[in-house]
Design a protein around this motif. Structure first.
Motif, PDB file in Angstrom:
ATOM      1  N   GLN A   1      -9.545   3.898  -0.416  1.00  0.00           N
ATOM      2  CA  GLN A   1      -9.357   2.936   0.673  1.00  0.00           C
ATOM      3  C   GLN A   1     -10.497   3.031   1.690  1.00  0.00           C
ATOM      4  O   GLN A   1     -11.134   2.022   1.975  1.00  0.00           O
ATOM      5  CB  GLN A   1      -7.979   3.137   1.332  1.00  0.00           C
ATOM      6  CG  GLN A   1      -7.399   1.883   1.979  1.00  0.00           C
ATOM      7  CD  GLN A   1      -6.772   0.916   0.985  1.00  0.00           C
ATOM      8  OE1 GLN A   1      -6.945   1.057  -0.225  1.00  0.00           O
ATOM      9  NE2 GLN A   1      -6.074  -0.092   1.473  1.00  0.00           N
TER      10      GLN A   1
ATOM     11  N   HIS B   1       1.352  12.506   2.596  1.00  0.00           N
ATOM     12  CA  HIS B   1       1.836  11.408   3.441  1.00  0.00           C
ATOM     13  C   HIS B   1       1.192  11.429   4.814  1.00  0.00           C
ATOM     14  O   HIS B   1       0.661  10.423   5.286  1.00  0.00           O
ATOM     15  CB  HIS B   1       3.353  11.505   3.662  1.00  0.00           C
ATOM     16  CG  HIS B   1       4.181  11.190   2.481  1.00  0.00           C
ATOM     17  ND1 HIS B   1       4.587   9.916   2.142  1.00  0.00           N
ATOM     18  CD2 HIS B   1       4.713  12.003   1.538  1.00  0.00           C
ATOM     19  CE1 HIS B   1       5.333   9.970   1.048  1.00  0.00           C
ATOM     20  NE2 HIS B   1       5.427  11.215   0.661  1.00  0.00           N
TER      21      HIS B   1
ATOM     22  N   PHE C   1      -9.527   2.553   7.036  1.00  0.00           N
ATOM     23  CA  PHE C   1      -9.552   1.200   6.497  1.00  0.00           C
ATOM     24  C   PHE C   1      -9.004   0.186   7.497  1.00  0.00           C
ATOM     25  O   PHE C   1      -9.607  -0.854   7.767  1.00  0.00           O
ATOM     26  CB  PHE C   1      -8.748   1.142   5.196  1.00  0.00           C
ATOM     27  CG  PHE C   1      -8.397  -0.251   4.758  1.00  0.00           C
ATOM     28  CD1 PHE C   1      -7.095  -0.719   4.871  1.00  0.00           C
ATOM     29  CD2 PHE C   1      -9.375  -1.105   4.268  1.00  0.00           C
ATOM     30  CE1 PHE C   1      -6.772  -2.024   4.492  1.00  0.00           C
ATOM     31  CE2 PHE C   1      -9.064  -2.403   3.888  1.00  0.00           C
ATOM     32  CZ  PHE C   1      -7.767  -2.870   3.996  1.00  0.00           C
ATOM     33  N   LEU C   2      -7.845   0.479   8.057  1.00  0.00           N
ATOM     34  CA  LEU C   2      -7.184  -0.457   8.965  1.00  0.00           C
ATOM     35  C   LEU C   2      -8.037  -0.747  10.195  1.00  0.00           C
ATOM     36  O   LEU C   2      -8.154  -1.898  10.621  1.00  0.00           O
ATOM     37  CB  LEU C   2      -5.820   0.084   9.392  1.00  0.00           C
ATOM     38  CG  LEU C   2      -4.776   0.226   8.293  1.00  0.00           C
ATOM     39  CD1 LEU C   2      -3.535   0.960   8.797  1.00  0.00           C
ATOM     40  CD2 LEU C   2      -4.371  -1.130   7.727  1.00  0.00           C
TER      41      LEU C   2
ATOM     42  N   SER D   1      -3.042  -2.321  -1.827  1.00  0.00           N
ATOM     43  CA  SER D   1      -2.283  -1.184  -1.313  1.00  0.00           C
ATOM     44  C   SER D   1      -2.448   0.022  -2.226  1.00  0.00           C
ATOM     45  O   SER D   1      -2.280  -0.081  -3.445  1.00  0.00           O
ATOM     46  CB  SER D   1      -0.806  -1.561  -1.198  1.00  0.00           C
ATOM     47  OG  SER D   1       0.033  -0.508  -1.618  1.00  0.00           O
ATOM     48  N   GLN D   2      -2.778   1.148  -1.616  1.00  0.00           N
ATOM     49  CA  GLN D   2      -3.057   2.348  -2.386  1.00  0.00           C
ATOM     50  C   GLN D   2      -1.896   2.763  -3.301  1.00  0.00           C
ATOM     51  O   GLN D   2      -2.086   2.983  -4.498  1.00  0.00           O
ATOM     52  CB  GLN D   2      -3.401   3.541  -1.471  1.00  0.00           C
ATOM     53  CG  GLN D   2      -4.473   3.322  -0.426  1.00  0.00           C
ATOM     54  CD  GLN D   2      -3.911   2.796   0.898  1.00  0.00           C
ATOM     55  OE1 GLN D   2      -3.241   1.762   0.912  1.00  0.00           O
ATOM     56  NE2 GLN D   2      -4.238   3.450   1.979  1.00  0.00           N
TER      57      GLN D   2
ATOM     58  N   SER E   1      -5.930   5.709   5.363  1.00  0.00           N
ATOM     59  CA  SER E   1      -5.471   4.359   5.709  1.00  0.00           C
ATOM     60  C   SER E   1      -6.056   3.910   7.026  1.00  0.00           C
ATOM     61  O   SER E   1      -6.503   2.779   7.175  1.00  0.00           O
ATOM     62  CB  SER E   1      -3.955   4.324   5.899  1.00  0.00           C
ATOM     63  OG  SER E   1      -3.301   4.391   4.694  1.00  0.00           O
ATOM     64  N   LYS E   2      -6.036   4.815   7.981  1.00  0.00           N
ATOM     65  CA  LYS E   2      -6.451   4.461   9.333  1.00  0.00           C
ATOM     66  C   LYS E   2      -7.905   4.022   9.366  1.00  0.00           C
ATOM     67  O   LYS E   2      -8.249   3.069  10.065  1.00  0.00           O
ATOM     68  CB  LYS E   2      -6.203   5.622  10.278  1.00  0.00           C
ATOM     69  CG  LYS E   2      -6.040   5.143  11.682  1.00  0.00           C
ATOM     70  CD  LYS E   2      -5.216   6.058  12.556  1.00  0.00           C
ATOM     71  CE  LYS E   2      -5.060   5.383  13.937  1.00  0.00           C
ATOM     72  NZ  LYS E   2      -4.648   6.275  14.970  1.00  0.00           N
TER      73      LYS E   2
ATOM     74  N   ARG F   1      -3.153  10.298   3.188  1.00  0.00           N
ATOM     75  CA  ARG F   1      -2.722   8.903   3.272  1.00  0.00           C
ATOM     76  C   ARG F   1      -2.856   8.358   4.682  1.00  0.00           C
ATOM     77  O   ARG F   1      -3.375   7.259   4.902  1.00  0.00           O
ATOM     78  CB  ARG F   1      -1.282   8.737   2.773  1.00  0.00           C
ATOM     79  CG  ARG F   1      -0.730   7.326   2.984  1.00  0.00           C
ATOM     80  CD  ARG F   1       0.392   6.965   2.016  1.00  0.00           C
ATOM     81  NE  ARG F   1       1.017   5.698   2.336  1.00  0.00           N
ATOM     82  CZ  ARG F   1       0.451   4.498   2.180  1.00  0.00           C
ATOM     83  NH1 ARG F   1      -0.768   4.396   1.729  1.00  0.00           N
ATOM     84  NH2 ARG F   1       1.104   3.404   2.506  1.00  0.00           N
TER      85      ARG F   1
ATOM     86  N   GLU G   1      -5.797   6.842  -2.710  1.00  0.00           N
ATOM     87  CA  GLU G   1      -5.835   6.850  -1.243  1.00  0.00           C
ATOM     88  C   GLU G   1      -7.277   6.978  -0.749  1.00  0.00           C
ATOM     89  O   GLU G   1      -7.667   6.330   0.213  1.00  0.00           O
ATOM     90  CB  GLU G   1      -5.005   8.005  -0.674  1.00  0.00           C
ATOM     91  CG  GLU G   1      -3.514   7.857  -0.833  1.00  0.00           C
ATOM     92  CD  GLU G   1      -2.890   6.750   0.004  1.00  0.00           C
ATOM     93  OE1 GLU G   1      -3.527   6.266   0.967  1.00  0.00           O
ATOM     94  OE2 GLU G   1      -1.757   6.344  -0.307  1.00  0.00           O
TER      95      GLU G   1
END
Lengths: 241, 261
Positions: free
Chosen positions: A176, A103, A114-115, A11-12, A111-112, A107, A173
């Motif tokens: 990721q 945020h 990666f996810l 987790s970042q 994140s997206k 972030r 971040e």
């Protein structure tokens, strides 16, 4: 019982905390919470953070969630060098500005990638379409441009000549999507240089140690998850598609 | 030239800054930015302000077709210094003008509670509350499409989850988030929650504890000031009467539809 930091280095925000604490020689007990194994859902962890998220801090009877809050708490409590969160009003405001903006921007978009590129395919068995990936990268590119133009500009670091919490939070971040296989630094020399400066400022070895897990994440397989967690994660991610 | 605050009171973060500054008698020049008029193709704020638009806030500069809507406000200009982001502006003002301690306590643990809320707020309350206005008012207004009720339900469900966490984790049975006194955390929370109220989704209706907290916050900042700041959002139906530039409609429709995702 001293300071405890509950972390999963995949987790970042956990990495930002880990690097900050280690870099400043803040004594703490590393409490590993493996998200893939569902360790954030245990009753024991719930006592530390009822929101069941990492990172979390426990300092005696005081518990705290949210990486930004924890970073600021540690900086204040352990009186870390001024540049991390400058006492100069305007420099401090620059750090606050980035920490707030990130945020919904760096972030969220980082994140997206990666996810959707790594995690969801592992859970569903279906690779991400090239088209979808392109959309996600495009979205990320927009915020990277804003990052370079508005926050970094021609300065060595976000607040000026020295590293601050803003740079650390930003870089973890950006690692990721890199871990997911999108090397966003490749065609962005200014960003790549900033990254090198941040790594040096915190210590290259520490930085790499913190990122070992995420840099090997492409080897992720479904059997690394606790079986009871698979469906929940999958549903959570599908909602975001 | 003194402190300038660029605000549109239809925007939640703008309201928290406005209320904070007025409540603490911080002298500032109110620079009114009307998001739906001034954001057309990056036009400058209303003429007569005399001042150049501050280069504050990341502007979505890619492509001439994109309209930079909610990213110009709030913004602060203090001499040569410009600043964006509500949290950053609130903290800057609290420090520069030495506002009473309870707003951002010097006690390390209380302060951490405020920081914790201000951080959590972004991906939670602020992730869903604003969408109620987009869905109920702006989408129908700009696209002529009927209100997507399924999407609204989804948003309300998300908001309910956040509100539950807000009550359980942040408010609990205290008067305010940090305890017995109001802080920046309560202010940032309340203005966000007034957005759904303004468009007819009264989230306080079935939540008595939350309603009581709201009353305490209103009293703490001053009821008159609170309602003045919220006049526009509470009369949002008048927005429907605004003449929207057809070019703006054309530009915004796809952006808005994308936001629904």
């Amino acid at each position: 019982m001293g300071l405890e930091l509950y972390l999963d280095l995949l987790s970042q925000p956990c990495r930002a905390l880990y690097i900050f604490a280690r870099s400043n020689n803040i004594p703490f007990e590393f409490k590993r919470v493996q998200l893939m194994k569902g360790q954030h859902k245990t009753e024991e962890f719930r006592k530390v953070n009822v929101l069941m998220k990492v990172p979390a801090l426990r300092d005696g009877s005081f518990t705290l969630a949210e990486s930004i809050a924890i970073l600021l708490y540690l900086a204040q409590k352990f009186k870390t060098p001024d540049h991390w969160y400058p006492s100069d009003l305007q420099k401090r405001a620059r750090v606050d500005e980035y920490l707030s903006w990130q945020h919904a921007n760096i972030r969220a978009k980082g994140s997206k990638v990666f996810l959707m590129k790594v995690l969801l395919p592992v859970l569903t068995g279906q690779p991400l379409s090239a088209e979808k990936l392109e959309f996600l990268i495009e979205d990320l590119s927009v915020v990277l441009k804003q990052f370079e133009e508005k926050f970094l500009q021609d300065k060595p670091f976000i607040a000026g000549s020295e590293i601050s919490l803003a740079d650390l939070v930003a870089l973890v971040e950006l690692m990721q999507p890199v871990g997911a296989g999108y090397n966003l630094f490749e065609e962005r020399p200014k960003l790549a240089e900033w990254r090198r400066r941040v790594e040096e400022a915190v210590g290259k070895e520490l930085f790499q140690e913190a990122h070992e897990g995420i840099m090997n994440i492409k080897n992720l397989t479904a059997d690394q998850f606790a079986p009871e967690m698979l469906e929940g994660f999958k549903q959570q991610l599908l909602k975001q598609v | 030239m003194g402190l300038e605050l660029y605000l549109d009171l239809l925007s939640q973060p703008c309201r928290s800054i406005y209320i904070f500054a007025r409540s603490n008698n911080i002298p500032f020049e109110f620079k009114h930015v009307e998001l739906f008029k001034d954001s057309v193709l990056g036009k400058r704020p209303a003429a007569g302000s005399g001042a150049e638009q501050p280069r504050a806030g990341p502007s979505n500069s890619e492509g001439t077709g994109k309209v930079n809507l909610l990213k110009k406000v709030p913004a602060l200009k203090d001499g040569d210094f410009t600043l964006a982001e509500c949290t950053a502006i609130l903290l800057y003002l609290s420090r520069k003008y030495n506002t009473p301690d309870h707003w951002y306590p010097s006690d390390i643990q209380k302060r951490a509670r405020v920081d914790e809320y201000l951080s959590w707020h972004h991906a939670n309350i602020r992730a869903n509350a604003p969408k109620t206005m987009w869905i109920k008012v702006l989408i129908p207004l700009f696209t002529g499409q009927p209100l997507p009720s399924e999407k609204l339900q989804e948003v309300m469900d998300g908001l309910s989850t956040s509100l539950k966490q807000f009550e359980e984790r942040f408010l609990q049975d205290k008067a305010f988030i940090i305890g017995s006194e109001i802080s920046l955390a309560d202010l940032v929370a309340i203005v966000e929650l007034m957005q759904p109220v303004g468009v007819g989704c009264d989230i306080f209706e079935d939540r008595p504890r939350l309603m009581e907290w709201r009353r305490r916050v209103e009293d703490a900042v001053g009821k008159e000031l609170f309602f003045q700041a919220h006049e526009m959002i509470l009369n949002i139906k008048e927005l429907s009467n605004i003449q929207i530039d057809p070019q703006l409609k054309e530009q915004l429709a796809p952006v808005l539809m994308k936001m629904l995702k």
